[in-house]
Design a protein around this motif. Structure first.
Motif, short mmCIF file in Angstrom:
data_model
loop_
_atom_site.label_atom_id
_atom_site.label_comp_id
_atom_site.label_asym_id
_atom_site.label_seq_id
_atom_site.Cartn_x
_atom_site.Cartn_y
_atom_site.Cartn_z
N ASN A 52 0.85 -1.19 0.00
CA ASN A 52 0.00 0.00 0.00
C ASN A 52 0.89 1.24 0.00
O ASN A 52 1.01 1.94 0.98
CB ASN A 52 -0.94 0.01 1.22
CG ASN A 52 -1.88 1.19 1.18
OD1 ASN A 52 -2.37 1.56 0.14
ND2 ASN A 52 -2.13 1.78 2.34
N GLN A 53 1.50 1.49 -1.13
CA GLN A 53 2.44 2.60 -1.23
C GLN A 53 1.70 3.92 -1.33
O GLN A 53 0.77 4.06 -2.12
CB GLN A 53 3.33 2.43 -2.45
CG GLN A 53 4.15 1.17 -2.40
CD GLN A 53 5.00 1.03 -3.66
OE1 GLN A 53 5.29 2.02 -4.34
NE2 GLN A 53 5.38 -0.17 -3.96
N GLN A 54 2.13 4.87 -0.54
CA GLN A 54 1.57 6.21 -0.56
C GLN A 54 2.72 7.20 -0.71
O GLN A 54 3.75 7.04 -0.06
CB GLN A 54 0.82 6.51 0.74
CG GLN A 54 -0.37 5.61 1.00
CD GLN A 54 -1.49 5.82 0.00
OE1 GLN A 54 -1.75 6.94 -0.41
NE2 GLN A 54 -2.12 4.75 -0.41
N PRO A 55 2.56 8.22 -1.56
CA PRO A 55 3.61 9.24 -1.63
C PRO A 55 3.64 10.04 -0.34
O PRO A 55 2.66 10.10 0.40
CB PRO A 55 3.20 10.10 -2.82
CG PRO A 55 1.74 9.87 -2.99
CD PRO A 55 1.45 8.50 -2.46
N MET A 56 4.75 10.67 -0.08
CA MET A 56 4.89 11.49 1.13
C MET A 56 3.99 12.71 1.06
O MET A 56 3.46 13.15 2.07
CB MET A 56 6.35 11.93 1.32
CG MET A 56 7.28 10.79 1.67
SD MET A 56 6.91 10.07 3.27
CE MET A 56 7.49 11.36 4.35
N GLU A 57 3.83 13.29 -0.13
CA GLU A 57 2.99 14.48 -0.30
C GLU A 57 2.12 14.29 -1.54
O GLU A 57 2.55 13.67 -2.51
CB GLU A 57 3.86 15.73 -0.50
CG GLU A 57 4.74 16.08 0.68
CD GLU A 57 5.64 17.28 0.40
OE1 GLU A 57 5.49 17.93 -0.66
OE2 GLU A 57 6.49 17.56 1.25
N GLY A 61 4.30 18.27 -4.83
CA GLY A 61 5.42 17.73 -4.07
C GLY A 61 6.66 18.60 -4.19
O GLY A 61 6.64 19.67 -4.80
N ARG A 62 7.74 18.12 -3.60
CA ARG A 62 9.02 18.85 -3.65
C ARG A 62 10.04 17.97 -4.34
O ARG A 62 10.10 16.77 -4.12
CB ARG A 62 9.52 19.14 -2.23
CG ARG A 62 8.67 20.09 -1.44
CD ARG A 62 9.16 20.25 0.01
NE ARG A 62 8.94 19.02 0.77
CZ ARG A 62 9.88 18.27 1.32
NH1 ARG A 62 11.15 18.61 1.23
NH2 ARG A 62 9.58 17.17 1.99
N ARG A 84 15.88 11.77 3.65
CA ARG A 84 15.60 12.92 2.78
C ARG A 84 14.11 13.22 2.67
O ARG A 84 13.71 14.14 1.99
CB ARG A 84 16.16 12.66 1.37
CG ARG A 84 17.67 12.39 1.30
CD ARG A 84 18.53 13.55 1.77
NE ARG A 84 18.26 14.79 1.11
CZ ARG A 84 18.85 15.23 0.01
NH1 ARG A 84 19.78 14.52 -0.56
NH2 ARG A 84 18.52 16.40 -0.50
N GLY A 85 13.26 12.41 3.31
CA GLY A 85 11.83 12.66 3.31
C GLY A 85 11.10 12.17 2.08
O GLY A 85 10.00 12.64 1.77
N TYR A 112 20.16 11.73 -8.89
CA TYR A 112 18.77 11.67 -9.33
C TYR A 112 17.94 12.75 -8.66
O TYR A 112 18.19 13.10 -7.51
CB TYR A 112 18.16 10.31 -9.00
CG TYR A 112 18.92 9.15 -9.59
CD1 TYR A 112 18.71 8.77 -10.91
CD2 TYR A 112 19.86 8.46 -8.84
CE1 TYR A 112 19.42 7.72 -11.46
CE2 TYR A 112 20.57 7.41 -9.38
CZ TYR A 112 20.35 7.04 -10.70
OH TYR A 112 21.06 6.01 -11.24
N VAL A 113 16.94 13.23 -9.39
CA VAL A 113 15.97 14.17 -8.83
C VAL A 113 14.68 13.40 -8.65
O VAL A 113 14.06 12.96 -9.62
CB VAL A 113 15.75 15.39 -9.76
CG1 VAL A 113 14.70 16.31 -9.16
CG2 VAL A 113 17.06 16.13 -9.98
N LEU A 114 14.29 13.20 -7.40
CA LEU A 114 13.06 12.49 -7.07
C LEU A 114 12.09 13.48 -6.46
O LEU A 114 12.48 14.55 -6.00
CB LEU A 114 13.35 11.34 -6.10
CG LEU A 114 14.35 10.30 -6.61
CD1 LEU A 114 14.68 9.28 -5.52
CD2 LEU A 114 13.83 9.60 -7.85
N ASN A 115 10.82 13.10 -6.43
CA ASN A 115 9.81 14.01 -5.93
C ASN A 115 9.07 13.36 -4.77
O ASN A 115 8.86 12.14 -4.77
CB ASN A 115 8.83 14.37 -7.05
CG ASN A 115 8.04 15.62 -6.75
OD1 ASN A 115 7.40 15.72 -5.71
ND2 ASN A 115 8.08 16.57 -7.67
#
Length: 138
Positions: A52-57, A61-62, A84-85, A112-115
């Protein structure tokens, strides 16, 4: 008469031992049942976190830049993403997600640039350079 008293005493002792064994068996079964409930609860929680993956925001996002080096293990990468959140689960959950994904052992070193609005399933192709969307331009 002494033999009769000894038999009564032996019979009482045997009955007490038999009763104690019964109580001990019941306690062992109760402990086993509690252990299985605890183990099942932990397994359910781990499975829930993995699948059950959920994004942080939500929303935009950032963007966060991360660097993966040659000497980093999947657990190290998971720890870095948590610090890194980018994820809020343990590095073990990230390791399991990577292990079960089609990108197992494919994470490559790089910048890498992740969001924060990405799930692990969206980050893994970027980290494996199968999706060049998150690669930092040189």
């Amino acid at each position: 008469m002494a033999k009769a008293q000894k038999r009564k005493k032996d019979a009482g002792y045997r009955a007490a031992v038999k009763g104690a064994r019964g109580v001990l068996k019941i306690l062992i079964y109760i402990c086993l049942a509690l252990f299985l409930v605890f183990l099942g609860s932990r397994a359910y929680t781990l499975g829930y976190q993995v699948f059950n993956q959920q994004p942080m925001e939500s929303g935009e996002g950032r963007e966060i830049t991360v660097t993966v080096t040659d000497d980093m293990s999947v657990m190290d990468i998971g720890e870095m993403l948590k610090e890194r959140g980018l994820i809020d689960t343990s590095p073990l959950v990230f390791w399991i997600q990577e292990f079960l994904s089609e990108y197992h052992n494919d994470i490559l070193p790089g910048k890498y640039v992740l969001n924060t609005n990405q799930t692990v399933d969206e980050m893994l192709p970027i980290l494996a350079q199968a999706d060049t969307e998150g690669e930092e331009e040189s």
